[in-house]
Design an enzyme around this catalytic site. Structure first.
Site, PDB file in Angstrom:
ATOM      1  N   ILE A  39       0.831  -1.211   0.000  1.00 49.88           N
ATOM      2  CA  ILE A  39       0.000   0.000   0.000  1.00 49.88           C
ATOM      3  C   ILE A  39       0.863   1.258   0.000  1.00 49.88           C
ATOM      4  CG2 ILE A  39      -1.918  -1.213   1.066  1.00 49.88           C
ATOM      5  CD1 ILE A  39      -1.257   0.245   3.695  1.00 49.88           C
ATOM      6  N   GLY A  40       2.148   1.056  -0.273  1.00 53.15           N
ATOM      7  CA  GLY A  40       3.067   2.183  -0.330  1.00 53.15           C
ATOM      8  C   GLY A  40       4.149   2.086   0.728  1.00 53.15           C
ATOM      9  N   GLY A  87       6.398  -0.456   1.142  1.00 52.95           N
ATOM     10  CA  GLY A  87       7.625  -1.157   0.768  1.00 52.95           C
ATOM     11  C   GLY A  87       7.531  -2.669   0.951  1.00 52.95           C
ATOM     12  N   ALA A 107      10.259 -10.464  13.537  1.00 54.69           N
ATOM     13  CA  ALA A 107       9.883  -9.081  13.214  1.00 54.69           C
ATOM     14  C   ALA A 107       8.435  -8.820  13.599  1.00 54.69           C
ATOM     15  CB  ALA A 107      10.072  -8.824  11.725  1.00 54.69           C
ATOM     16  N   LYS A 108       8.185  -7.596  14.018  1.00 50.87           N
ATOM     17  CA  LYS A 108       6.814  -7.159  14.295  1.00 50.87           C
ATOM     18  C   LYS A 108       6.530  -5.903  13.477  1.00 50.87           C
ATOM     19  CE  LYS A 108       7.824  -7.578  18.800  1.00 50.87           C
ATOM     20  NZ  LYS A 108       7.755  -7.785  20.273  1.00 50.87           N
ATOM     21  N   GLY A 109       5.283  -5.428  13.517  1.00 49.45           N
ATOM     22  CA  GLY A 109       4.877  -4.327  12.641  1.00 49.45           C
ATOM     23  C   GLY A 109       5.373  -2.977  13.119  1.00 49.45           C
ATOM     24  N   GLY A 114       4.082   0.013  11.139  1.00 54.87           N
ATOM     25  CA  GLY A 114       3.299   1.028  10.424  1.00 54.87           C
ATOM     26  C   GLY A 114       2.586   1.984  11.349  1.00 54.87           C
ATOM     27  N   GLU A 115       1.985   1.456  12.390  1.00 55.32           N
ATOM     28  CA  GLU A 115       1.182   2.297  13.271  1.00 55.32           C
ATOM     29  C   GLU A 115       1.910   2.821  14.509  1.00 55.32           C
ATOM     30  OE1 GLU A 115      -1.470  -0.823  12.679  1.00 55.32           O
ATOM     31  OE2 GLU A 115      -3.232   0.455  12.546  1.00 55.32           O
TER      32      GLU A 115
END
Lengths: 776, 329
Positions: A505-506, A508, A732-734, A736-737
């Site tokens: 969604i942009g 990467g 690995a964890k997220g 984005g938020e």
């Protein structure tokens, strides 16, 4: 053999139990001894060149032969019944091919029955009334003006507190409170907790409604070939859109194909199926030609979702030494006209600090305004602003350093489940952040809450600026979850293709998945292609939301690459006539002590005609005995001009723990982007709805103020970068938020520190600053 | 937007004749007009492209007559022009504070001075407001944080130009041509509060055009500054802006011209402040009084009360900066 597993997962503050099917052998995350060639390296985006040279085809750019354009007529009233609609004049306009409305379109239930695709009742200014399909967008727009609609205006309500009153008009037939009751969480004994407190602090916080303003607006292109439908969609979940379209249009799944190649952002607003997508499909069916519907910026800001405004009554009890004894939140959320996914405003209150007695109560309220959607850490950005502001007030009252107070109440376990955290690097984040920021020096003198006057300032010798510092913390899930599937194909020339049904969604995603496959296969990254964003050719992957794409899809890709590598080793050992266990793959070459020199994979596979290696991978279930979360802390320094009310964020220091870093470059885009979006939310961004008419008056980028380059401070960030071996096979964890969550709270705390007065409502505009300083 | 005919202007005379015809509008940079056309606030059948009038693109300067800016000079050209930067810094400051580099490369000085208000009710097709020929001002009882605090009557929109207050502080004049007029007026005279019969913010009628802006040579020991308060660091119209130009002899103020943007339907000349200043020696107390006088009679609405202290602070600060810069010389 596939295994069916019942799993418990958290997504954006909601916990689910569901069955998942998993397969493949378990892999553990790389340990510190494993040399890594791609993981953790600054790999530039593999699709960067086509993006920056304009060659990348976004949904907006899709042009099909004979394509028509749709424009949607939207309600000018906040609440009305459509008495009659006459589309004859519009239909007669040359170039108009079809006009859809409730009169001729199928009555399709939408948003879990809260409305229809074309409803006879419109519930907010911007609600869909009709759609014109025409040869050109301008013709469609001309035709909208020719549609005659007679509305019976109904009483409306815009304010969520008013909407809760018994005499308020009903936005939804079932009443204005979602599910007819508040969403309540409780642990311990709240009354007892407050009775144990030496000090109770109670405040009301308000947060504004924020608009996503994705660079690419929402929209779709629909094409029918026989009874098969293909949709290009700007979406965060191609499989979700496929399921929704199939269900609404009565199509089998194999006849619906959803494609999303490139995307200009979503931030949660593109998580689900949009009405425009269904309308485009119906319009294409009606005209026999492909139809494109892209929302314009004005529609985007009326009807494409928002971060809802909240009112949060927070009450905290603490002992003199700072130990929390009780925490209570009562939150009101303005959902707008529809809501199927309420944000979890109480998440931070339930999870961030050690506290035995907690109650959160959330009233999600319907009003006649544009409906909410997820927006980058929904609920947590709002909830963290209030909680972390209150913690600072408590620290101030108790004369304890704000950071000390947070460390005092550090939670080692997830108190909502009783499970320990798989890893929790928040303590390191606090310590490292404080050091990078210079927290101690800035807060020790002359008092715990420092007022550092700027000498000189802008004007002569008169001090006009106040300087302040503040900090805030963050918890979020970002754990990822099954199901997610991938295959890795090795081609005869020694290249490999990753196939999965996720979407970039942009952020990467494509690059990160290529890194994972290259690492596991032992291939150069240039020899990896990643094919995503197509439901027909891809394999199921979850929505790109909840900071879970890498942690959900990445492990499946690694397993698929692993299986492909095993197969490659099997055939290579036989072709090269060397023991299998003696073979290694590095940089696309096979080597073995039994071989004189390394052999290119191509040279082995070409002997086998067009033999195709296909490795399969599925995301493993999450661990049941630990809680997997992400953490972080941010520190802000601001100056406030006391004469003009201008707030300038001078710098932000951020340290986050999201497990292993796969790509520091794509990660930095997320951290910096999150902080900038958080800064906009803290200082400028606010949807303004005209109180008398319900019209959004700043539905454009002129008056909806996003931060500009000049507003962006120095941003310094570091990652704890400790692989979470329990999380998944990547560690690995997220990310984005997490970075948007604490920014507004840290800035608000810094402003309160500068002024010596707290402002309880976002955004921190000049008006509020000047009012706080009693200049208005 | 709706379709229209696009014709190039050949010379001033024929342009004026064309523009006098019904449903015809002028377009130069288009940064203001295109927004109105896209929002379908207006749908002219013909646009006359002024950009072909190459004579109107010149910047000329002589110490004797001052600065002459053709109406088609862009904001970017003004901002970068060495003479403007050196002799008329407040004009360069005002130009560089407007919009974004992209918009400044398109937008012309003539268009900037004649732009329509940014009022969100005026700009929204759903509101048939008084300025567009309707009966009421929706801002009066609506969302009015950007609206006027001074001199408002039937309409509460503010004049959005950054350059107008700066040019008024510099005592600029404009050359106007039209079917029945041709002449030079002071820029201040160009602006008018909209009235029942003339619901516009300039006195220009159909077919009337600005061709040139004239700025007299700076006075001796003249100093000034343009200050603009925005909601964010750039790309915003002024919440409040102040252009102040002062002349001094020793410590005594011999001349002062102050104009405010963002506070009224016209660039607001603070005449009472000027009167207080001229002939006096500068002091903080004097600046305070002048600032107070600039907002005398302010009648804020519900959401724009902050503009009163903001305007006062900016006036005071502008005076202090002007004086300080002089003492730095």
């Amino acid at each position: 053999m596939p295994k069916v597993i019942k799993t418990r997962t958290e997504f954006e503050g909601h916990v689910f139990e569901e069955y998942v099917v998993v397969e493949g052998e378990g892999l553990s995350a790389w340990d510190a001894q494993t040399p890594l060639r791609y993981i953790g390296r600054q790999i530039p985006r593999t699709d960067g060149p086509e993006r920056v040279t304009g060659k990348a085809v976004y949904t907006f750019d899709v042009q099909l032969p004979g394509m028509l354009y749709g424009k949607i007529l939207r309600s000018p009233h906040p609440h009305a019944r459509i008495k009659s609609i006459n589309t004859q004049r519009a239909e007669r306009l040359p170039g108009v091919r079809a006009v859809l409305s409730f009169k001729n379109a199928p009555k399709l239930s939408f948003r879990q029955g809260q409305t229809f695709l074309f409803d006879e009742i419109v519930r907010y200014v911007g609600d869909e009334v009709a759609c014109v399909i025409a040869d050109e967008e301008e013709i469609a727009e001309d035709a909208l003006e020719l549609i005659e609609v007679e509305y019976e205006r109904l009483p409306f309500v815009l304010d969520p507190e008013e909407a809760l009153r018994p005499e308020a008009p009903n936005v939804q037939p079932s009443g204005n409170l979602l599910n007819g009751k508040p969403d309540i969480y409780e642990r311990g004994d709240l009354d007892r907790g407050f009775s144990q407190a030496d000090l109770i602090v109670e405040r009301t916080f308000r947060t504004q409604c924020a608009l996503h303003n994705c660079l690419e607006t929402h929209g779709s292109v629909a094409l029918w070939e026989g009874d098969a439908l293909t949709v290009w969609d700007s979406t965060q979940h191609i499989f979700g859109v496929r399921a929704g379209l199939a269900q609404l249009l009565g199509l089998p799944l194999h006849k619906v194909r959803v494609i999303k190649r490139y995307m200009g952002g979503g931030f949660g607003s593109k998580n689900g199926l949009g009405k425009y997508t269904v309308i485009a499909a119906l319009g294409a069916k009606a005209t026999g030609r492909p139809v494109k519907i892209m929302l314009d910026r004005h529609e985007e800001n009326l009807a494409a979702g928002n971060r809802p405004s909240t009112i949060q009554h927070l009450k905290v009890g603490a002992r003199r030494d700072g130990t929390l004894t009780a925490l209570e939140l009562k939150a009101i959320v303005n959902a707008g006209a529809f809501c199927t996914w309420p944000p979890s405003v109480g998440g931070p209150a339930r999870q961030l600090y050690l506290c035995p007695n907690v109650k959160t109560e959330q009233y999600t309220v319907f009003t006649n305004t544009g409906p909410l959607s997820a927006f980058r850490a929904p609920g947590y950005v709002e909830g963290t602003f209030a909680l972390e502001s209150l913690m600072d007030e408590l620290a101030h009252e108790l004369k304890i350093d704000p950071l000390e107070l947070r460390l005092k109440n550090y939670a080692e376990i997830d108190q909502t489940t009783g499970r320990p955290y798989s890893t929790k690097g928040l303590r390191e984040a606090y310590e490292r952040g404080a050091k990078l920021f210079g927290w101690k020096a800035l807060t020790s003198n002359p008092s715990p809450v420092a007022h550092l006057r700027e000498r000189g300032g802008a004007v002569g010798e008169r001090a006009t600026k106040l300087r302040g510092v503040g900090m805030a913390s963050q918890i979020w899930s970002g754990n990822g979850m099954p199901p997610a599937y991938a295959i890795v194909k090795i081609n005869p020339d020694g290249t490999a293709t990753v196939v999965t049904g996720t979407q970039d969604i942009g952020t990467g995603t494509k690059t990160v998945l290529a890194q994972i496959a290259a690492e596991e296969l032992g291939f150069p990254i240039e020899k990896i292609s990643v094919e995503i964003g197509d439901t027909q050719l891809g394999l199921y992957a979850p929505l790109s939301a909840g900071s879970m794409t890498v942690a959900s899809v990445g492990p499946a890709v690694r397993l698929a690459a692993h299986e492909a590598r095993q197969q490659l080793l099997d055939v290579a050992a036989q072709v090269l006539e060397v023991p299998r266990e003696s073979l290694a793959i590095c940089d696309g070459l096979l080597s073995s002590p039994a071989l004189k020199e390394a052999v290119a994979i191509k040279d082995v596979l070409e002997k086998l005609e067009n033999f195709m290696i296909i490795g399969r991978g599925a995301r493993e279930p999450n661990p049941e005995d630990v809680a997997v979360n992400t953490f972080g802390a941010q520190f802000a320094e601001v100056t406030v001009d006391t004469e003009t009310g201008e707030v300038k964020v001078e710098r932000i220091v951020a340290v986050h723990d999201s497990g292993r870093v796969i790509n520091p470059l794509t990660l930095s885009s997320q951290i910096e982007g999150g902080i900038i979006q958080g800064l906009g939310y803290a200082l400028f961004e606010q949807r303004v709805v005209d109180r008398n008419t319900g019209v959004v008056v700043n539905d454009n980028l002129e008056n909806y103020k996003l931060p500009t380059a000049l507003d962006i401070p120095e941003i310094v960030f570091e990652m704890v970068d400790r692989p979470d071996h329990r999380a998944n096979n990547l560690g690995a964890k997220g990310v984005g938020e997490p970075p948007i969550i604490p920014t507004a709270a840290a800035i608000a705390n810094a402003v309160a520190n500068a002024l010596g007065i707290r402002i309880y409502e976002l955004p921190l505009t000049r008006e509020k600053i000047l009012k706080a300083l009693k200049r208005v | 937007m709706r379709s229209f005919e696009h014709v190039n202007a050949l010379n001033i005379q024929t342009t004026v004749a064309l523009l006098s015809e019904p449903s015809t509008e002028a377009i130069a940079g288009g940064t203001d007009l295109l927004g109105e056309l896209k929002a379908r606030l207006r749908s002219p059948q013909r646009l006359v492209n002024l950009k072909t009038l190459s004579k109107l693109r010149e910047i000329r300067y002589s110490p004797r007559v001052g600065l002459r800016l053709g109406a088609l000079v862009t904001l970017a050209e003004i901002e970068r022009h060495p003479v403007v930067q050196e002799r008329f810094p407040i004009l360069a400051q005002a130009a560089s504070s407007a919009a974004t580099p992209q918009l400044r490369h398109m937008g012309t000085i003539g268009g900037n001075l004649c732009q329509k208000p940014r009022c969100w009710y005026y700009r929204n097709k759903l509101f048939h407001c008084w300025l567009k020929g309707g009966d009421i001002c929706f801002a009066e009882d609506g969302e009015n944080k950007y609206h006027a605090i001074l001199g408002a009557d039937r309409c509460h929109a503010v004049h959005p130009s950054d350059l107008a207050p700066a040019l008024i502080a510099l005592d600029a004049t404009v050359c106007v041509v039209g079917p029945e007029v041709e002449g030079e007026i002071s820029l201040e005279e160009l602006y008018t509060k909209p009235t029942e019969r003339h619901r516009r913010m300039t006195i220009l009628g159909p077919g009337e055009l600005i061709t040139e802006i004239r700025v007299p040579p700076p006075k001796k020991n003249a100093r000034g500054v343009y200050l603009k308060a925005m909601e964010r660091g750039s790309w915003s119209f002024a919440l409040v802006s102040v252009a102040a130009q002062m002349s001094l002899e020793g410590e005594r103020i011999t001349d002062a011209r102050i104009a405010l943007g963002g506070v009224a339907a016209i660039p607001w000349r603070a005449r009472e402040s000027e009167r207080l200043l001229v002939g006096q020696e500068f002091s903080e107390e004097l600046a305070e009084r002048a600032a107070e006088a600039a907002v005398a009679g302010a009648q804020p609405l519900r959401d724009n009360g902050y503009k009163v202290p903001l305007a006062k602070s900016l006036v005071k600060r502008a005076l202090e900066i002007s004086i300080r810069e002089r003492s730095d010389m």
